[in-house]
Design a protein around this motif. Structure first.
Motif, PDB file in Angstrom:
ATOM      1  N   PHE A  92       0.820  -1.209   0.000  1.00 64.36           N
ATOM      2  CA  PHE A  92       0.000   0.000   0.000  1.00 64.36           C
ATOM      3  C   PHE A  92       0.856   1.261   0.000  1.00 64.36           C
ATOM      4  N   TRP A  93       1.881   1.307   0.859  1.00 65.39           N
ATOM      5  CA  TRP A  93       2.697   2.504   1.014  1.00 65.39           C
ATOM      6  C   TRP A  93       3.945   2.506   0.129  1.00 65.39           C
ATOM      7  N   ILE A  94       4.581   1.354  -0.007  1.00 70.21           N
ATOM      8  CA  ILE A  94       5.924   1.295  -0.591  1.00 70.21           C
ATOM      9  C   ILE A  94       5.913   1.190  -2.115  1.00 70.21           C
ATOM     10  N   ASP A  95       4.932   0.486  -2.679  1.00 66.68           N
ATOM     11  CA  ASP A  95       4.885   0.308  -4.134  1.00 66.68           C
ATOM     12  C   ASP A  95       4.163   1.477  -4.810  1.00 66.68           C
ATOM     13  N   PRO A  96       4.622   1.919  -5.977  1.00 67.56           N
ATOM     14  CA  PRO A  96       3.874   2.931  -6.741  1.00 67.56           C
ATOM     15  C   PRO A  96       2.671   2.277  -7.414  1.00 67.56           C
ATOM     16  N   TRP A  97       1.461   2.726  -7.112  1.00 71.27           N
ATOM     17  CA  TRP A  97       0.281   2.112  -7.737  1.00 71.27           C
ATOM     18  C   TRP A  97      -0.816   3.138  -8.058  1.00 71.27           C
ATOM     19  N   LEU A  98      -1.133   4.028  -7.124  1.00 69.22           N
ATOM     20  CA  LEU A  98      -2.105   5.069  -7.441  1.00 69.22           C
ATOM     21  C   LEU A  98      -1.471   6.162  -8.297  1.00 69.22           C
ATOM     22  N   LEU A  99      -0.227   6.469  -7.975  1.00 71.80           N
ATOM     23  CA  LEU A  99       0.565   7.446  -8.715  1.00 71.80           C
ATOM     24  C   LEU A  99       1.828   6.768  -9.224  1.00 71.80           C
ATOM     25  N   ASN A 100       2.669   7.519  -9.920  1.00 68.05           N
ATOM     26  CA  ASN A 100       3.937   6.958 -10.388  1.00 68.05           C
ATOM     27  C   ASN A 100       5.004   6.958  -9.303  1.00 68.05           C
ATOM     28  N   ILE A 101       4.658   7.461  -8.137  1.00 66.06           N
ATOM     29  CA  ILE A 101       5.535   7.414  -6.968  1.00 66.06           C
ATOM     30  C   ILE A 101       4.776   6.781  -5.817  1.00 66.06           C
ATOM     31  N   PRO A 102       5.469   6.172  -4.845  1.00 67.14           N
ATOM     32  CA  PRO A 102       4.787   5.508  -3.720  1.00 67.14           C
ATOM     33  C   PRO A 102       4.056   6.510  -2.829  1.00 67.14           C
ATOM     34  N   LEU A 103       3.030   6.018  -2.140  1.00 71.12           N
ATOM     35  CA  LEU A 103       2.268   6.858  -1.213  1.00 71.12           C
ATOM     36  C   LEU A 103       3.118   7.306  -0.034  1.00 71.12           C
ATOM     37  N   MET A 104       4.161   6.539   0.303  1.00 68.77           N
ATOM     38  CA  MET A 104       4.995   6.939   1.442  1.00 68.77           C
ATOM     39  C   MET A 104       5.728   8.248   1.154  1.00 68.77           C
ATOM     40  N   ILE A 105       5.901   8.599  -0.120  1.00 67.05           N
ATOM     41  CA  ILE A 105       6.530   9.871  -0.486  1.00 67.05           C
ATOM     42  C   ILE A 105       5.500  10.987  -0.475  1.00 67.05           C
ATOM     43  N   VAL A 106       4.276  10.671  -0.895  1.00 66.31           N
ATOM     44  CA  VAL A 106       3.205  11.665  -0.937  1.00 66.31           C
ATOM     45  C   VAL A 106       2.738  12.016   0.473  1.00 66.31           C
ATOM     46  N   CYS A 107       2.633  10.992   1.332  1.00 66.77           N
ATOM     47  CA  CYS A 107       2.129  11.188   2.702  1.00 66.77           C
ATOM     48  C   CYS A 107       3.133  10.601   3.704  1.00 66.77           C
ATOM     49  N   PRO A 108       4.302  11.208   3.856  1.00 67.48           N
ATOM     50  CA  PRO A 108       5.351  10.636   4.705  1.00 67.48           C
ATOM     51  C   PRO A 108       4.967  10.534   6.178  1.00 67.48           C
ATOM     52  N   ASN A 109       4.198  11.505   6.702  1.00 67.89           N
ATOM     53  CA  ASN A 109       3.819  11.473   8.119  1.00 67.89           C
ATOM     54  C   ASN A 109       2.823  10.353   8.401  1.00 67.89           C
ATOM     55  N   LEU A 110       1.863  10.150   7.512  1.00 66.90           N
ATOM     56  CA  LEU A 110       0.913   9.051   7.666  1.00 66.90           C
ATOM     57  C   LEU A 110       1.620   7.706   7.528  1.00 66.90           C
ATOM     58  N   PHE A 111       2.607   7.653   6.637  1.00 68.87           N
ATOM     59  CA  PHE A 111       3.381   6.419   6.480  1.00 68.87           C
ATOM     60  C   PHE A 111       4.090   6.053   7.777  1.00 68.87           C
ATOM     61  N   ARG A 112       4.698   7.030   8.436  1.00 69.89           N
ATOM     62  CA  ARG A 112       5.371   6.773   9.707  1.00 69.89           C
ATOM     63  C   ARG A 112       4.381   6.382  10.802  1.00 69.89           C
ATOM     64  N   LEU A 113       3.145   6.862  10.687  1.00 65.78           N
ATOM     65  CA  LEU A 113       2.129   6.583  11.702  1.00 65.78           C
ATOM     66  C   LEU A 113       1.546   5.179  11.581  1.00 65.78           C
ATOM     67  N   ASP A 114       1.607   4.579  10.392  1.00 67.64           N
ATOM     68  CA  ASP A 114       1.031   3.250  10.181  1.00 67.64           C
ATOM     69  C   ASP A 114       1.809   2.210  10.979  1.00 67.64           C
ATOM     70  N   SER A 115       1.102   1.302  11.617  1.00 64.79           N
ATOM     71  CA  SER A 115       1.751   0.276  12.446  1.00 64.79           C
ATOM     72  C   SER A 115       2.387  -0.822  11.604  1.00 64.79           C
ATOM     73  N   ASP A 116       1.950  -0.972  10.353  1.00 61.81           N
ATOM     74  CA  ASP A 116       2.521  -1.989   9.469  1.00 61.81           C
ATOM     75  C   ASP A 116       2.898  -1.312   8.149  1.00 61.81           C
ATOM     76  N   LYS A 117       4.134  -0.879   8.054  1.00 63.68           N
ATOM     77  CA  LYS A 117       4.552  -0.102   6.897  1.00 63.68           C
ATOM     78  C   LYS A 117       4.648  -0.927   5.618  1.00 63.68           C
ATOM     79  N   ARG A 118       4.699  -2.251   5.750  1.00 64.68           N
ATOM     80  CA  ARG A 118       4.774  -3.121   4.571  1.00 64.68           C
ATOM     81  C   ARG A 118       3.418  -3.774   4.271  1.00 64.68           C
TER      82      ARG A 118
END
Length: 324
Positions: A52-78
């Motif tokens: 969900f966060w690490i692979d580019p799928w909705l955009l051409n870049i991963p969501l972890m780059i678009v929403c870095p703070n939410l990515f850090r907040l997720d309990s399961d980053k993979r």
């Protein structure tokens, strides 16, 4: 988090090998200001195999780059897409697992962006897949990557073949002709209107026999370059064209006499592949990797010792690639 790199190309940082080297090439090569790895995008089906966060799928870049703070907040980053989006009869339900309560003040802007993007998400029963979004029809291939790389190259100066002084003229002339596409591969003969029933590579049969395929794409050539990389103590050789092979000596970290000898070994390797190809095509003698490796080392030692003014060179030091 494990000790794998946090990227959509999974690799353990502590391990070396072909895959590790390929990931490094993908992570460092830039085309038109964009990393080569950004030309791959996940196509979500059921969401079971795309992160969900690490692979580019909705955009051409991963969501972890678009929403870095939410990515850090997720309990399961993979977590996978299917862990966060559930397909129900009423539509797609979103499931979150935050480490702590999310503050609207702190994460509000990223939260709005994420929800806006997820409104366009579509799930199905199909398996996930990956698509190439660079030049071509969406299908990844070596030629598609090569064409993408060529977009960013400056062809204002014509390529000039670099003569290797310590190998015989016949090998240099062969290399020069191969670089221009002037050796008689099956594809070259057909282009000259010579009737060739089958233009597939006689060594592997997996593609048309062109100069670039024979010396870089053929599995026999690939395994030879892997062996030479190990022998010469350099990173694995990756080449998409014959020109790439001629240029690889500039980027492997060798200098002085060692670099000069390595360049000659590359040309000798191509010469031996061509000989093995001709023996199979005209005498039906099966090409064996061990025989090609042996010939490269024997011819290289003979010519280096007698033509490169390395009279003190021994077979043992040659096999260990100790060039004084």
């Amino acid at each position: 988090m494990s000790n794998r790199s946090c990227d959509f190309l999974p690799v353990r940082k502590s391990l070396n090998g072909v895959w590790s080297n390929m990931v490094k090439v993908m992570s460092r090569t830039v085309v038109s200001g964009i990393l080569l790895r950004r030309f791959f995008k996940g196509k979500v089906g059921n969401g079971n195999n795309i992160s969900f966060w690490i692979d580019p799928w909705l955009l051409n870049i991963p969501l972890m780059i678009v929403c870095p703070n939410l990515f850090r907040l997720d309990s399961d980053k993979r977590c996978k897409v299917s862990d966060r989006l559930k397909l129900t009869e009423d539509g797609i339900m979103r499931v979150w697992e935050w480490k702590r309560s999310m503050s609207v003040i702190e994460y509000g802007s990223e939260w709005d962006v994420l929800n806006s993007l997820l409104n366009a998400a579509v799930l199905s029963e199909a398996e996930d897949s990956w698509v190439w979004i660079g030049i071509g029809n969406g299908v990844f291939s070596v030629s598609a990557v090569r064409n993408q790389l060529y977009l960013d190259m400056d062809f204002s100066n014509l390529f000039v073949f670099e003569w290797c002084k310590w190998i015989p003229k016949k090998c240099n002339i062969f290399g020069w002709r191969a670089e221009m596409g002037r050796i008689r591969t099956a594809l070259a003969l057909r282009r000259r209107n010579i009737p060739i029933a089958d233009v597939s590579c006689v060594l592997c049969g997996s593609a048309d026999e062109s100069v670039d395929h024979l010396f870089t794409g053929c599995i026999l050539a690939t395994r030879l370059w892997q062996h030479i990389s190990s022998w010469c103590k350099i990173q694995n050789i990756f080449a998409f064209s014959f020109k790439d092979l001629l240029d690889v000596q500039k980027f492997v970290g060798l200098s002085g006499r060692a670099r000069e000898i390595f360049y000659g070994i590359i040309i000798i390797g191509c010469w031996c592949i061509w000989k093995a190809r001709n023996l199979f095509k005209f005498q039906r003698k099966k090409a064996r990797l061990e025989d090609i490796i042996g010939e490269v080392k024997v011819l290289g030692f003979l010519w280096a010792k007698n033509r490169a003014k390395l009279s003190s060179l021994t077979w043992d030091s040659w096999c260990k690639f100790v060039i004084m």
